[in-house]
Write an enzyme that holds these catalytic residues in place. Structure first.
Site, PDB file in Angstrom:
ATOM      1  N   ASP A  65       0.743  -1.120  -0.033  1.00 34.58           N
ATOM      2  CA  ASP A  65       0.109   0.140   0.032  1.00 34.58           C
ATOM      3  C   ASP A  65       0.821   1.276   0.181  1.00 34.58           C
ATOM      4  O   ASP A  65       1.545   1.439   1.148  1.00 34.58           O
ATOM      5  CB  ASP A  65      -0.882  -0.168   1.362  1.00 34.58           C
ATOM      6  CG  ASP A  65      -2.235   0.953   1.190  1.00 34.58           C
ATOM      7  OD1 ASP A  65      -1.904   2.066   0.652  1.00 34.58           O
ATOM      8  OD2 ASP A  65      -3.089   0.449   1.521  1.00 34.58           O
ATOM      9  N   ASP A  66       0.938   1.852  -1.036  1.00 32.61           N
ATOM     10  CA  ASP A  66       1.615   3.416  -1.345  1.00 32.61           C
ATOM     11  C   ASP A  66       2.938   3.194  -1.126  1.00 32.61           C
ATOM     12  O   ASP A  66       3.841   4.085  -0.939  1.00 32.61           O
ATOM     13  CB  ASP A  66       1.293   4.087  -0.138  1.00 32.61           C
ATOM     14  CG  ASP A  66      -0.138   4.791   0.019  1.00 32.61           C
ATOM     15  OD1 ASP A  66      -0.728   4.242  -0.895  1.00 32.61           O
ATOM     16  OD2 ASP A  66      -0.349   5.662   1.027  1.00 32.61           O
ATOM     17  N   ASP A  93      -0.317  -0.535  -4.946  1.00 29.30           N
ATOM     18  CA  ASP A  93      -1.496   0.301  -5.523  1.00 29.30           C
ATOM     19  C   ASP A  93      -1.263   1.633  -6.247  1.00 29.30           C
ATOM     20  O   ASP A  93      -1.569   1.889  -7.352  1.00 29.30           O
ATOM     21  CB  ASP A  93      -2.662   0.253  -4.378  1.00 29.30           C
ATOM     22  CG  ASP A  93      -2.371   1.069  -3.375  1.00 29.30           C
ATOM     23  OD1 ASP A  93      -1.206   1.353  -3.078  1.00 29.30           O
ATOM     24  OD2 ASP A  93      -3.230   0.924  -2.298  1.00 29.30           O
ATOM     25  N   ASN A  94      -0.401   2.303  -5.529  1.00 31.18           N
ATOM     26  CA  ASN A  94       0.154   3.541  -6.109  1.00 31.18           C
ATOM     27  C   ASN A  94       1.594   3.890  -5.503  1.00 31.18           C
ATOM     28  O   ASN A  94       1.910   3.273  -4.475  1.00 31.18           O
ATOM     29  CB  ASN A  94      -0.839   4.663  -5.914  1.00 31.18           C
ATOM     30  CG  ASN A  94      -1.186   4.707  -4.427  1.00 31.18           C
ATOM     31  OD1 ASN A  94      -2.510   4.508  -4.019  1.00 31.18           O
ATOM     32  ND2 ASN A  94      -0.488   5.238  -3.563  1.00 31.18           N
ATOM     33  N   CYS A 145      -5.453   4.603  -3.600  1.00 35.27           N
ATOM     34  CA  CYS A 145      -5.759   3.300  -3.366  1.00 35.27           C
ATOM     35  C   CYS A 145      -7.080   2.724  -4.033  1.00 35.27           C
ATOM     36  O   CYS A 145      -6.785   1.800  -4.765  1.00 35.27           O
ATOM     37  CB  CYS A 145      -5.889   3.116  -1.636  1.00 35.27           C
ATOM     38  SG  CYS A 145      -4.818   4.080  -0.843  1.00 35.27           S
TER      39      CYS A 145
END
Length: 647
Positions: A52-53, A367-368, A88
């Site tokens: 995540d991130d 995700d990003n 997200c």
């Protein structure tokens, strides 16, 4: 079960080996040992690890020795992999559906424009990857974060479809590293207060792997499995601020979902709803990397000139105190990722123990991306800069070349579902479904499978074989996840709606965007890799500082082609998202930006074609705010016909 003590010590020793001078030494992701061969004929197992991130450009992979050992050294690292929406929930929905955000209409992390409720209302609960994999003969499992606004109140209305076994992190406790709530299968949510979230998730992932291995060995038909593993690291720690007792009941879905509620104007304070802190590492990792700082690249907190457009161009230079805090934030991210590093080793060890490793593909991505200090930005995402959209992707498995670093093929999140479906044998069968459509047409994919083998990679680089672009889009807000240091500072900006195209081909490497405010950006990353010089900055244009030529042709010729390409992509569907030049040139004689630059197309691009523009700024995807649409207003290079007339 947690990672063994021996493996943990080995990992920490590897970590310590590159901490000495600040820890910013490459781990050797460029080495290329000899490849492997495909073993076995049955459908492969697939493990998909989604952080995540996680950043690529801040070099987080350089601090993950076990990821390097078990994935990068044993597989291929795709250096030109991009998310299509840098936040997200939209990114995850695009990843699991294979569709651009403008086709899912999940464009935010919370209702009305996003979150789990929007995913459900758009009809995707029976039309996304796990459902398709079950139809293809797979057992499917998932643990961790699925989508934002998937809460302790709405998890069963309805349950997420497509999983033989699931154990989801739920809001409002998703990002609470020491106060997570998981919800298993059809059981009620369970709090894990005081336990470390990534470690709890690891035990659940290992349990699902053991279940899947047992099913394969039993008389259950030997079904292959897909396992999704989604830890929250290295996302910031976020705690909900619940309403006071005088407000409406906190047991309602709207109130429990306060973690992902958003202010309604730029004057609102997001901290009315949530409290942001740096991510929290496991206690065993809290001492690591004491001297590491954010890489001091040319675009880190530039003192002489601001960057970008809109609210980004107004950001002040960060103070020394601000920079010091952001360095701490960065170290906490690296420390938090150590649990993920151990998780990867644990997954590989269990696959090997169960005799499954050689028949299993392991995907590792996020995700990003993330920025900290670049362009004077506080910690966060949601921008179109490389830090936010160019993200890690590593794949190992049968036929995937070991130690390969692939820099010549452009891939994106909407390509991942097609890739998994192809591995599962669900694409390319030529079979019709019950509606008489080819199976791949029924999926409605906006991407194409990523080349995995050496042969596929060579073929993908042949002219016209694969797309050279990524569609980037965003609607609504941007949030600072660090501290606010300026007296009149804010965490929240509402004017962050833009459409962009990132294009990388032979001899060119550019980013072009159009904002809802009417502002434009163009960066030539061949000469300006840190995106500091916007070639469409009005001041530069007025002063004549803009170059007269770009890519060997007059500057405005390139701008016109990029705008027309974006005009197609901003509302594309299916094959048009993959082959946009064919929509502009139905004869098929243009397959790349290089082809489109031919002088015979000058009038078509520079005088006849519509331009990308917005009618107004909105916080979500509302078509009548998006200006002219290619499907109804765009021209094709054939007798001046509109696209809708041509098709």
């Amino acid at each position: 079960m947690l990672l063994s003590a021996a493996a943990l010590v080995a990992g920490l020793q590897l970590s310590a080996a590159f901490v000495g001078d600040g820890g910013q030494k490459p781990l050797g992701f460029g080495q290329e040992p000899k490849g492997t061969t495909i073993k076995g004929k049955r459908q492969p197992n697939i493990v998909f690890i989604l952080t995540d991130d996680q950043d690529l450009h801040l070099r987080s992979l350089d601090y993950l020795p076990l990821v390097k050992k078990h994935l990068a050294d044993e597989g291929t690292t795709y250096k030109r992999h991009y998310c299509t929406t840098a936040i997200c929930c939209p990114a995850r929905v695009s990843l699991w559906t294979g569709k651009q955000a403008h086709n899912t209409n999940v464009t935010d992390v919370s209702p009305p424009y996003g979150g789990y409720p929007k995913f459900i209302s758009q009809g995707f609960n029976d039309a996304y990857l796990p459902v398709w994999l079950q139809e293809a003969g797979y057992d499917t499992y998932y643990t961790g974060k699925l989508f934002n606004a998937h809460t302790v109140d709405n998890y069963n209305s309805p349950y997420s479809a497509g999983w033989n076994g699931s154990d989801f992190l739920l809001d409002p406790y998703t990002y609470s590293y020491l106060n997570a709530t998981f919800q298993r299968n059809r059981d009620p949510p369970v709090s894990y207060e005081g336990q470390y979230s990534v470690d709890v998730l690891g035990e659940k992932a290992y349990g699902f792997l053991d279940d899947a291995a047992q099913n394969l060995r039993s008389g259950g038909g030997g079904r292959p499995f897909f396992l999704g593993i989604a830890p929250i690291a290295p996302h910031s720690n976020v705690e909900p601020r619940f309403p006071s007792s005088s407000s409406s009941s906190s047991s309602s879905g709207a109130e429990v979902g306060t973690l992902h509620r958003r202010p309604t104007s730029s004057e609102d304070d997001i901290e009315k709803f949530v409290s942001f802190t740096p991510p929290i590492p496991a206690a065993r990792h809290a001492h690591l990397f004491p001297d590491v700082v954010v890489p001091r690249t040319p675009h880190f907190n530039p003192a002489s000139k601001s960057s970008g457009v809109s609210w980004i161009s107004q950001l002040p230079v960060q103070s020394a105190e601000n920079v010091a805090f952001n360095d701490h934030f960065y170290r906490q991210r690296l420390r938090t990722l150590q649990s993920v590093d151990e998780l990867v080793a644990g997954v590989v060890e269990r696959l090997e123990r169960n005799g499954l490793l050689e028949d299993t593909y392991v995907f590792y991505t996020t995700d990003n991306g993330y920025h900290i200090g670049q362009h004077r930005l506080q910690p966060g995402k949601e921008c179109g800069f490389e830090e936010d959209i160019n993200v890690p992707l590593i794949i190992r498995g049968p036929g995937v070349k070991k130690g390969k670093v692939e820099e010549g093929v452009v891939t994106s999140h909407v390509d991942l579902a097609p890739t998994v479906l192809k591995l599962a044998g669900a694409l390319g069968r030529g079979h019709d479904d019950e509606r008489g459509r080819k199976r791949e047409e029924g999926f409605g994919l906006d991407g194409e499978a990523i080349p995995l083998t050496a042969e596929e990679l060579v073929e993908a680089k042949e002219k016209g074989k694969r797309h050279e672009h990524v569609t980037v889009e965003y609607w609504g807000f941007a949030v600072s996840e660090g501290r606010v240091f300026e007296k009149d500072g804010t965490r929240f900006w509402t004017n962050n709606t833009y459409k962009a195209v990132r294009i990388l081909g032979e001899g060119y490497n550019v980013y072009y965007s159009v904002w809802c405010s009417g502002e434009h950006e163009l960066y030539d990353l061949q000469t300006d890799p840190y995106q500091l010089n916007n070639l469409l900055d009005p001041a530069s244009l007025a002063s004549g500082k803009t170059p007269s030529s770009l890519l060997g042709v007059p500057f405005q010729k390139v701008v016109a082609r990029l705008d027309s390409l974006l005009f197609v992509l901003k509302s594309c569907k299916g094959k048009t998202c993959v082959r946009p030049w064919e929509a502009l040139h139905p004869a098929g004689n243009v397959q790349s930006l290089h082809d489109a630059l031919s002088s015979r197309f000058d009038t078509f691009y520079e005088k006849e074609q519509k331009r990308v523009e917005f009618d107004r700024c909105e916080r979500g995807y509302i078509v009548d705010a998006e200006g002219p649409q290619f499907e109804t207003d765009g021209l094709v290079y054939r007798d001046g016909h509109r696209w809708d007339q041509w098709v």
